[in-house]
Design a protein around this motif. Structure first.
Motif, mmCIF file in Angstrom:
data_model
loop_
_atom_site.group_PDB
_atom_site.id
_atom_site.type_symbol
_atom_site.label_atom_id
_atom_site.label_comp_id
_atom_site.label_asym_id
_atom_site.label_seq_id
_atom_site.Cartn_x
_atom_site.Cartn_y
_atom_site.Cartn_z
ATOM 1 N N PHE A 81 3.615 -26.123 -43.992
ATOM 2 C CA PHE A 81 2.351 -25.827 -43.312
ATOM 3 C C PHE A 81 2.492 -26.127 -41.824
ATOM 4 C CE2 PHE A 81 1.231 -26.019 -47.656
ATOM 5 C CZ PHE A 81 0.151 -25.161 -47.802
ATOM 6 N N THR A 82 2.298 -25.107 -41.001
ATOM 7 C CA THR A 82 2.495 -25.238 -39.556
ATOM 8 C C THR A 82 1.219 -25.006 -38.755
ATOM 9 O OG1 THR A 82 3.168 -22.932 -39.461
ATOM 10 C CG2 THR A 82 4.926 -24.574 -39.717
ATOM 11 N N GLN A 83 0.077 -24.952 -39.437
ATOM 12 C CA GLN A 83 -1.216 -24.786 -38.777
ATOM 13 C C GLN A 83 -2.177 -25.850 -39.275
ATOM 14 O OE1 GLN A 83 -2.987 -20.976 -39.475
ATOM 15 N NE2 GLN A 83 -1.252 -19.822 -38.693
ATOM 16 N N VAL A 84 -3.015 -26.340 -38.369
ATOM 17 C CA VAL A 84 -4.084 -27.255 -38.750
ATOM 18 C C VAL A 84 -5.167 -26.436 -39.441
ATOM 19 C CG1 VAL A 84 -5.917 -28.743 -37.834
ATOM 20 C CG2 VAL A 84 -3.608 -28.875 -36.878
ATOM 21 N N GLY A 85 -5.769 -26.991 -40.471
ATOM 22 C CA GLY A 85 -6.861 -26.312 -41.154
ATOM 23 C C GLY A 85 -6.989 -26.741 -42.596
ATOM 24 N N THR A 86 -7.952 -26.155 -43.270
ATOM 25 C CA THR A 86 -8.179 -26.399 -44.690
ATOM 26 C C THR A 86 -7.843 -25.106 -45.414
ATOM 27 O OG1 THR A 86 -9.882 -28.039 -44.238
ATOM 28 C CG2 THR A 86 -9.886 -27.041 -46.442
ATOM 29 N N PHE A 87 -6.907 -25.182 -46.347
ATOM 30 C CA PHE A 87 -6.399 -24.000 -47.032
ATOM 31 C C PHE A 87 -6.616 -24.138 -48.537
ATOM 32 C CE2 PHE A 87 -3.966 -24.847 -43.193
ATOM 33 C CZ PHE A 87 -4.237 -23.694 -42.470
ATOM 34 N N THR B 10 4.532 -27.530 -66.899
ATOM 35 C CA THR B 10 3.964 -27.042 -68.162
ATOM 36 C C THR B 10 4.933 -26.064 -68.819
ATOM 37 O OG1 THR B 10 2.858 -25.021 -67.376
ATOM 38 C CG2 THR B 10 1.693 -27.110 -67.029
ATOM 39 N N SER B 11 4.560 -25.600 -69.990
ATOM 40 C CA SER B 11 5.391 -24.618 -70.694
ATOM 41 C C SER B 11 4.932 -23.188 -70.421
ATOM 42 C CB SER B 11 5.357 -24.904 -72.205
ATOM 43 O OG SER B 11 4.021 -24.814 -72.678
ATOM 44 N N ALA B 12 3.974 -23.025 -69.516
ATOM 45 C CA ALA B 12 3.441 -21.699 -69.184
ATOM 46 C C ALA B 12 3.779 -21.335 -67.740
ATOM 47 C CB ALA B 12 1.926 -21.680 -69.372
ATOM 48 N N PRO B 13 3.844 -20.043 -67.421
ATOM 49 C CA PRO B 13 4.072 -19.641 -66.024
ATOM 50 C C PRO B 13 2.811 -19.855 -65.184
ATOM 51 C CG PRO B 13 3.749 -17.709 -67.397
ATOM 52 C CD PRO B 13 3.759 -18.898 -68.328
ATOM 53 N N HIS B 14 3.003 -20.111 -63.887
ATOM 54 C CA HIS B 14 1.891 -20.315 -62.957
ATOM 55 C C HIS B 14 2.288 -19.774 -61.587
ATOM 56 C CE1 HIS B 14 -0.367 -22.937 -65.651
ATOM 57 N NE2 HIS B 14 0.795 -23.486 -65.971
ATOM 58 N N THR B 15 1.312 -19.684 -60.677
ATOM 59 C CA THR B 15 1.589 -19.370 -59.278
ATOM 60 C C THR B 15 0.848 -20.363 -58.390
ATOM 61 O OG1 THR B 15 -0.298 -17.914 -58.760
ATOM 62 C CG2 THR B 15 1.609 -16.885 -59.844
ATOM 63 N N SER B 16 1.249 -20.418 -57.141
ATOM 64 C CA SER B 16 0.484 -21.071 -56.083
ATOM 65 C C SER B 16 0.235 -19.970 -55.074
ATOM 66 C CB SER B 16 1.274 -22.213 -55.450
ATOM 67 O OG SER B 16 0.588 -22.675 -54.307
ATOM 68 N N THR B 17 -1.017 -19.539 -54.971
ATOM 69 C CA THR B 17 -1.366 -18.379 -54.157
ATOM 70 C C THR B 17 -2.546 -18.721 -53.257
ATOM 71 O OG1 THR B 17 -0.675 -16.967 -55.995
ATOM 72 C CG2 THR B 17 -2.001 -15.931 -54.260
ATOM 73 N N SER B 18 -2.378 -18.503 -51.952
ATOM 74 C CA SER B 18 -3.479 -18.775 -51.021
ATOM 75 C C SER B 18 -4.641 -17.851 -51.325
ATOM 76 C CB SER B 18 -3.015 -18.592 -49.580
ATOM 77 O OG SER B 18 -2.520 -17.285 -49.378
ATOM 78 N N ASP B 19 -5.859 -18.361 -51.093
ATOM 79 C CA ASP B 19 -7.052 -17.556 -51.324
ATOM 80 C C ASP B 19 -7.144 -16.433 -50.299
ATOM 81 O OD1 ASP B 19 -7.707 -19.189 -53.436
ATOM 82 O OD2 ASP B 19 -9.480 -20.069 -52.481
ATOM 83 N N ILE B 20 -7.763 -15.349 -50.685
ATOM 84 C CA ILE B 20 -7.980 -14.203 -49.789
ATOM 85 C C ILE B 20 -8.792 -14.672 -48.587
ATOM 86 C CG2 ILE B 20 -9.152 -11.968 -49.559
ATOM 87 C CD1 ILE B 20 -8.447 -11.490 -52.513
ATOM 88 N N GLY B 21 -8.401 -14.223 -47.411
ATOM 89 C CA GLY B 21 -9.099 -14.577 -46.185
ATOM 90 C C GLY B 21 -8.542 -15.812 -45.492
ATOM 91 N N SER B 22 -7.571 -16.461 -46.103
ATOM 92 C CA SER B 22 -6.968 -17.639 -45.491
ATOM 93 C C SER B 22 -6.202 -17.226 -44.233
ATOM 94 C CB SER B 22 -6.013 -18.307 -46.482
ATOM 95 O OG SER B 22 -5.384 -19.407 -45.889
ATOM 96 N N THR B 23 -6.220 -18.083 -43.213
ATOM 97 C CA THR B 23 -5.470 -17.789 -41.985
ATOM 98 C C THR B 23 -3.980 -18.054 -42.170
ATOM 99 O OG1 THR B 23 -5.883 -20.015 -41.146
ATOM 100 C CG2 THR B 23 -7.443 -18.267 -40.490
ATOM 101 N N LEU B 24 -3.613 -18.739 -43.231
ATOM 102 C CA LEU B 24 -2.219 -19.005 -43.566
ATOM 103 C C LEU B 24 -2.034 -18.546 -45.002
ATOM 104 C CD1 LEU B 24 0.264 -20.343 -42.285
ATOM 105 C CD2 LEU B 24 -0.454 -22.481 -43.307
ATOM 106 N N THR B 25 -1.098 -17.641 -45.240
ATOM 107 C CA THR B 25 -0.958 -17.088 -46.582
ATOM 108 C C THR B 25 0.392 -17.428 -47.202
ATOM 109 O OG1 THR B 25 -0.152 -14.973 -45.734
ATOM 110 C CG2 THR B 25 -2.516 -15.174 -46.078
#
Length: 169
Positions: A145-151, A114-129
């Protein structure tokens, strides 16, 4: 009849598209896999380094147009999946695909199309950040990603943008 300026502009546009396409093919051939450290190189030239958690690798970089492949089927360890940031102010922004399933050890690359800035940021409380920090237009960010789970994750600039990475063994 086109003016010399119009011909030059058109030639420059074709050259830029061809260069971007060639760059995309080279990156796709390289596998877009992350290394053992994290670094950011956003358009504008600033370079910084950060450390990922002990169980994951992250990388941010500036790219030209990269393949629009998006994967929702499991990838094997060491492989990669691509999530594109799409949309506009008028239509809204989104991660595409919003949910992907990968295998442990796979790298996900987020590409800001896109023409706008963005981030990819894990949700608070995630075991993988992870946190891409700002991905400028045409910027990209990689995370292994080196852990099994839903992030679950979101865009820190546009909180309505949400996505999910499902990591299986």
């Amino acid at each position: 009849m086109r003016t010399p300026m119009a011909r030059a502009a058109r030639r420059s546009a074709f050259l830029a598209i061809g260069t971007g396409l060639l760059f995309s093919l080279v990156l796709a051939g390289c596998g877009l896999t992350g290394g053992g450290s994290a670094s950011a190189n956003q358009p504008g030239g600033a370079m910084s380094t950060s450390t990922a958690s002990a169980s994951a690798t992250e990388t941010a970089s500036s790219t030209a147009t990269v393949s629009s492949r998006a994967t929702s089927t499991p990838t094997s360890g060491g492989q990669h999946a691509v999530v594109r940031v799409i949309g506009s102010v008028a239509t809204g922004y989104a991660f595409l695909p919003a949910t992907i399933t990968i295998k442990v050890g796979a790298t996900v690359t987020w590409i800001n199309a896109t023409s706008a800035p963005h981030t990819s940021t894990s949700d608070i409380g995630s075991t993988l950040t992870w946190d891409s920090h700002t991905m400028n237009p045409e910027g990209a960010y990689r995370f292994t990603f080196t852990q099994v789970g839903t992030f679950h994750y979101h865009c820190g600039i546009h909180p309505g943008m949400r996505g999910t990475i499902i990591v299986i063994a």
